[in-house]
Design a protein around this motif. Structure first.
Motif, PDB file in Angstrom:
ATOM      1  N   UNK A   1      17.512 -36.892  11.222  1.00  0.00           N
ATOM      2  CA  UNK A   1      16.994 -36.646  12.575  1.00  0.00           C
ATOM      3  C   UNK A   1      18.080 -36.754  13.640  1.00  0.00           C
ATOM      4  N   UNK A   2      19.272 -37.180  13.234  1.00  0.00           N
ATOM      5  CA  UNK A   2      20.371 -37.381  14.180  1.00  0.00           C
ATOM      6  C   UNK A   2      21.310 -36.178  14.115  1.00  0.00           C
ATOM      7  N   UNK A   3      21.529 -35.471  15.206  1.00  0.00           N
ATOM      8  CA  UNK A   3      22.395 -34.292  15.169  1.00  0.00           C
ATOM      9  C   UNK A   3      23.776 -34.545  14.562  1.00  0.00           C
TER      10      UNK A   3
ATOM     11  N   UNK B   1      25.825 -44.775  14.251  1.00  0.00           N
ATOM     12  CA  UNK B   1      27.004 -45.174  14.995  1.00  0.00           C
ATOM     13  C   UNK B   1      27.549 -46.489  14.471  1.00  0.00           C
ATOM     14  N   UNK B   2      28.692 -46.897  14.991  1.00  0.00           N
ATOM     15  CA  UNK B   2      29.308 -48.167  14.593  1.00  0.00           C
ATOM     16  C   UNK B   2      29.316 -49.132  15.777  1.00  0.00           C
ATOM     17  N   UNK B   3      29.303 -50.420  15.497  1.00  0.00           N
ATOM     18  CA  UNK B   3      29.400 -51.401  16.587  1.00  0.00           C
ATOM     19  C   UNK B   3      30.648 -51.210  17.434  1.00  0.00           C
ATOM     20  N   UNK B   4      31.732 -50.798  16.802  1.00  0.00           N
ATOM     21  CA  UNK B   4      32.989 -50.614  17.525  1.00  0.00           C
ATOM     22  C   UNK B   4      32.878 -49.484  18.553  1.00  0.00           C
TER      23      UNK B   4
ATOM     24  N   UNK C   1      24.123 -42.241  21.099  1.00  0.00           N
ATOM     25  CA  UNK C   1      23.134 -42.073  20.030  1.00  0.00           C
ATOM     26  C   UNK C   1      23.364 -40.867  19.119  1.00  0.00           C
ATOM     27  N   UNK C   2      24.554 -40.262  19.186  1.00  0.00           N
ATOM     28  CA  UNK C   2      24.841 -39.145  18.297  1.00  0.00           C
ATOM     29  C   UNK C   2      23.988 -37.912  18.548  1.00  0.00           C
ATOM     30  N   UNK C   3      23.413 -37.809  19.767  1.00  0.00           N
ATOM     31  CA  UNK C   3      22.594 -36.660  20.101  1.00  0.00           C
ATOM     32  C   UNK C   3      21.128 -36.809  19.726  1.00  0.00           C
ATOM     33  N   UNK C   4      20.745 -38.011  19.303  1.00  0.00           N
ATOM     34  CA  UNK C   4      19.358 -38.227  18.859  1.00  0.00           C
ATOM     35  C   UNK C   4      18.356 -37.944  19.953  1.00  0.00           C
TER      36      UNK C   4
END
Length: 242
Positions: free
Chosen positions: A202-204, A209-212, A237-240
């Motif tokens: 569901x994430x484009x 993602x990473x904490x960093x 959010x990676x485009x979510x």
């Protein structure tokens, strides 16, 4: 001496933020509520950067505990103040609302919203006196879009976003910025119980993602370069959800 306090700083995003701020020259105060072992690990990582760190134990939802702990710190640091606050502490207790125990509703709301109130109010007077501060609130995509099974978490994070916008207007004239970061799915122990394989579809960007990556954004907002940014909610959010 520059000081930053990160609530919930012992693990995950909080740990990455502590390390990032230490690399920026801050003496980092690592707050934790229960897990001293993980807090000590974070402290070791902070000190490996060559910067000073310290551990501060309190439950952000307990007002008296927060107040007394911060007052004690201020008494032992009469010439210093905490000019960066990252309100990162938060928990999940997912369930559909029809089956959600009252305890699970209350603890999620209290940790995020009482935590914001208790910790921020304790540190604001010194920021106002010094006419400088950075308050960074860790919200969530859940607080923007709402997520099924997270009515409590969405309420808490949505309220935090509203508080961010209101407080930003109250303290802008004192050169204090107040912003929120809204992460999507970040790979930490808080998301270990989720079905990552299904969610990434569901994430484009097709990954968590990473904490960093979140910590880098915190670092920018805390920096002088972000001095004119306040009252904002920045998604990562990676485009979510856009």
């Amino acid at each position: 001496m520059k000081y930053a306090l990160v609530t919930g700083g012992s693990r995950g995003i909080g740990r990455a933020v502590c390390i990032k701020l230490s690399l920026m020259g801050y003496n980092v105060i690592i707050n934790y509520a229960n897990n001293i072992t993980e807090a000590q690990k974070t402290l070791e990582l902070v000190e490996m950067t060559g910067q000073h760190g310290e551990i501060m134990m309190f439950d952000v939802s307990k007002r008296e505990q927060v107040s007394k702990t911060i007052e004690k710190w201020q008494e032992t640091h009469p010439n210093d103040y905490i000019d960066v606050l990252v309100n990162n502490a938060g928990i999940r207790r997912d369930n559909i609302l029809a089956l959600m125990p009252e305890e699970d509703w209350n603890i999620v709301i209290d940790t995020t919203l009482k935590g914001f109130y208790n910790t921020t109010q304790a540190l604001l007077p010194a920021m106002i006196r010094h006419k400088h501060g950075r308050i960074i609130n860790m919200a969530s995509v859940s607080g923007i879009s709402g997520i099924r099974g997270q009515a409590n978490y969405s309420t808490a994070k949505g309220g935090l976003i509203a508080a961010t916008k209101a407080l930003a207007q109250e303290v802008a004239a004192k050169n204090i910025t107040v912003n929120a970061i809204a992460p999507g799915f970040i790979k930490t122990d808080m998301t270990d119980d989720l079905d990552e394989e299904s969610i990434v579809k569901t994430i484009p960007m097709r990954r968590f993602g990473t904490p960093e990556e979140v910590a880098e954004l915190v670092g920018f907002i805390a920096s002088p370069a972000a001095g004119y940014i306040t009252g904002s909610v920045i998604s990562i959010n990676g485009g979510l959800y856009t």
